[in-house]
Design a protein around this motif. Sequence first.
Motif, short mmCIF file in Angstrom:
data_model
loop_
_atom_site.label_atom_id
_atom_site.label_comp_id
_atom_site.label_asym_id
_atom_site.label_seq_id
_atom_site.Cartn_x
_atom_site.Cartn_y
_atom_site.Cartn_z
N ASP A 161 -4.06 9.42 1.20
CA ASP A 161 -3.82 10.67 0.46
C ASP A 161 -2.38 10.80 -0.01
O ASP A 161 -1.80 11.88 0.01
N GLY A 162 -1.80 9.69 -0.43
CA GLY A 162 -0.44 9.75 -0.98
C GLY A 162 0.58 10.21 0.03
O GLY A 162 1.55 10.88 -0.31
N GLY A 163 0.41 9.85 1.29
CA GLY A 163 1.32 10.28 2.35
C GLY A 163 2.70 9.68 2.20
O GLY A 163 3.01 8.93 1.28
N ALA A 164 3.54 10.01 3.15
CA ALA A 164 4.94 9.60 3.08
C ALA A 164 5.08 8.09 3.19
O ALA A 164 4.39 7.44 3.97
N ALA A 165 5.96 7.53 2.37
CA ALA A 165 6.28 6.11 2.46
C ALA A 165 7.33 5.90 3.54
O ALA A 165 8.05 6.82 3.93
N ALA A 166 7.41 4.68 4.02
CA ALA A 166 8.42 4.35 5.02
C ALA A 166 9.77 4.21 4.33
O ALA A 166 9.84 3.89 3.14
N PRO A 167 10.87 4.44 5.04
CA PRO A 167 12.18 4.14 4.46
C PRO A 167 12.24 2.68 4.04
O PRO A 167 11.77 1.79 4.76
N VAL A 168 12.81 2.44 2.87
CA VAL A 168 12.90 1.07 2.36
C VAL A 168 13.59 0.16 3.37
O VAL A 168 13.23 -1.01 3.54
N GLY A 169 14.58 0.70 4.08
CA GLY A 169 15.32 -0.10 5.04
C GLY A 169 14.46 -0.67 6.15
O GLY A 169 14.80 -1.71 6.73
N ALA A 170 13.33 -0.02 6.48
CA ALA A 170 12.46 -0.52 7.54
C ALA A 170 11.85 -1.86 7.14
O ALA A 170 11.78 -2.80 7.94
N VAL A 225 0.83 -1.21 0.00
CA VAL A 225 0.00 0.00 0.00
C VAL A 225 0.86 1.26 0.00
O VAL A 225 0.61 2.22 -0.75
N THR A 226 1.92 1.27 0.81
CA THR A 226 2.70 2.50 0.97
C THR A 226 3.81 2.65 -0.05
O THR A 226 4.12 3.75 -0.49
N GLU A 227 4.43 1.53 -0.46
CA GLU A 227 5.60 1.60 -1.34
C GLU A 227 5.24 1.47 -2.82
O GLU A 227 5.90 2.03 -3.68
N ARG A 228 4.18 0.67 -3.10
CA ARG A 228 3.84 0.42 -4.50
C ARG A 228 2.48 0.98 -4.88
O ARG A 228 2.05 0.83 -6.03
#
Length: 485
Positions: free
Chosen positions: A450-459, A313-316
């Motif tokens: 609403d297209g909010g911030a994604a988590a750092p990939v490292g998480a 949901v958040t990254e893709r």
Amino acid sequence: MTASEPPGASTSDIPAGIPADISTGPLSDPGGGGVLGRRYRALTLGIVSVVSLIAFEASAVNTAMPVAADALDGIELYAFAFSAFFTASLFAMTLSGEWCDRTGPLVPLFTGIAAFGTGLVIAGSAGRMWMFVAGRGVQGIGAGLVIVALYVVVGRAYPERLRPAVMASFSAAWVVPVIVGPLVAGTVTEQLGWRWVFLAIPVLVLLPLAVMLPALRALPAAAREAAPGRSRVGLALAVAVGAGLLQYAGQDLQAWSLLPAAAGLALLVPCVLRLLPPGTFRAGRGLPSVVLLRGIAQGSFLAAETFVPLMLVTERGLSATMAGLSLTGGGLSWALASFTQSRGRAEPHRERLMSLGMALLALAVALLSTVLIDGVPVWMVAVSWVVGGYGMGLTISGGAVLLLKLSRPGEEGMNSASLQVSDALGSIALVGLAGVLFVSCGGGSVAVADGGAAAPVGAFVAVFVLASACALVGAYVATRLKPRG
């Protein structure tokens, strides 16, 4: 029972606390009829319906959870919404076994259904994330009471020749929810809101309970007066409290967190050592390694699966529906692998198949990490989870068979309890640790709507590395399943 694990079709999958004489006093079986024959039809349909609703809720939660956690501004507690369920169910399974042994399964079953429904209402109406997590804990209490009571019902209501078919129906009851649950939950989440995923289910459970009630009232009383079993229930309570303190300490990595962490360890370690077979944590050959492997397998699988929908949901940018559907193949391949290992020709190779299963799980989790690369297609998640589900089917079902094979006469119930405790502990420990890693690597700032911030990939990478590494450890433990000589 875990949110992602179809209950095994083997009677060795008896949850913690099941009375050892579960087969005592079944209803008479005057010549025939199957589990759907006139005598048993209502009870069988009621059992399957209740398990299906619990399974649907489990698959639906995976789909709705990213949206719910974001709406409640509680992404940092995302993992604890899952581990709270497992922690509470660990205690409730042991309590239910002792309760059923003393009074029969009717009261624990209906108490569990009431607690499960209450937890759904609390979670669905929560205004803060901590209230949502509390609701999930109440759900866990209900689920733990219910699943153990249902196993006792099977032992007392059905003749021995029908029990394998009833136990197989427990697994079958997960198939349809695994397929349709994410689609329904995703549609409800997107069209009506995530709260209705939780608030609609309590009403649905009333019909199967009404169908089962006459047969449940006809169950015979226990054949003997059960011992109170307070010691084992007390150990399970101490383990649950200790695990909860560790999770509480892990959500805020400050100096003061050492106090609840130390208290949690002081409760957890000695009690776990008494609940599990000697030699479990050093992978002693034979039964101790079987019990240890189940906890590692369950925890590795759930630690990865818990974060897959959030990642998609958040990254893709996938919808909640599509993110949940990406996991459905794992449930189907799990069932296929369970059938594979049940074939007679697999018996001489069971230990090697379980080692292969853990290696497949490690590979599947590693493949999940590649989806964080923009050029990798999203369907790789579905492919990898088919592989992981197949590996879990080989390992979980094979472990249930080995447990009975390695148990001495009269110890089957106690060892089955240890297996379920290991499942719950593995889920609590690795899902909780995954949540700590996720937040400490910056994942707590993720936004879904609403297209909010994604988590750092490292998480996400940290979570998947943990799960894959633990699965590889499990592959090694699987080489120690045969006793010496």
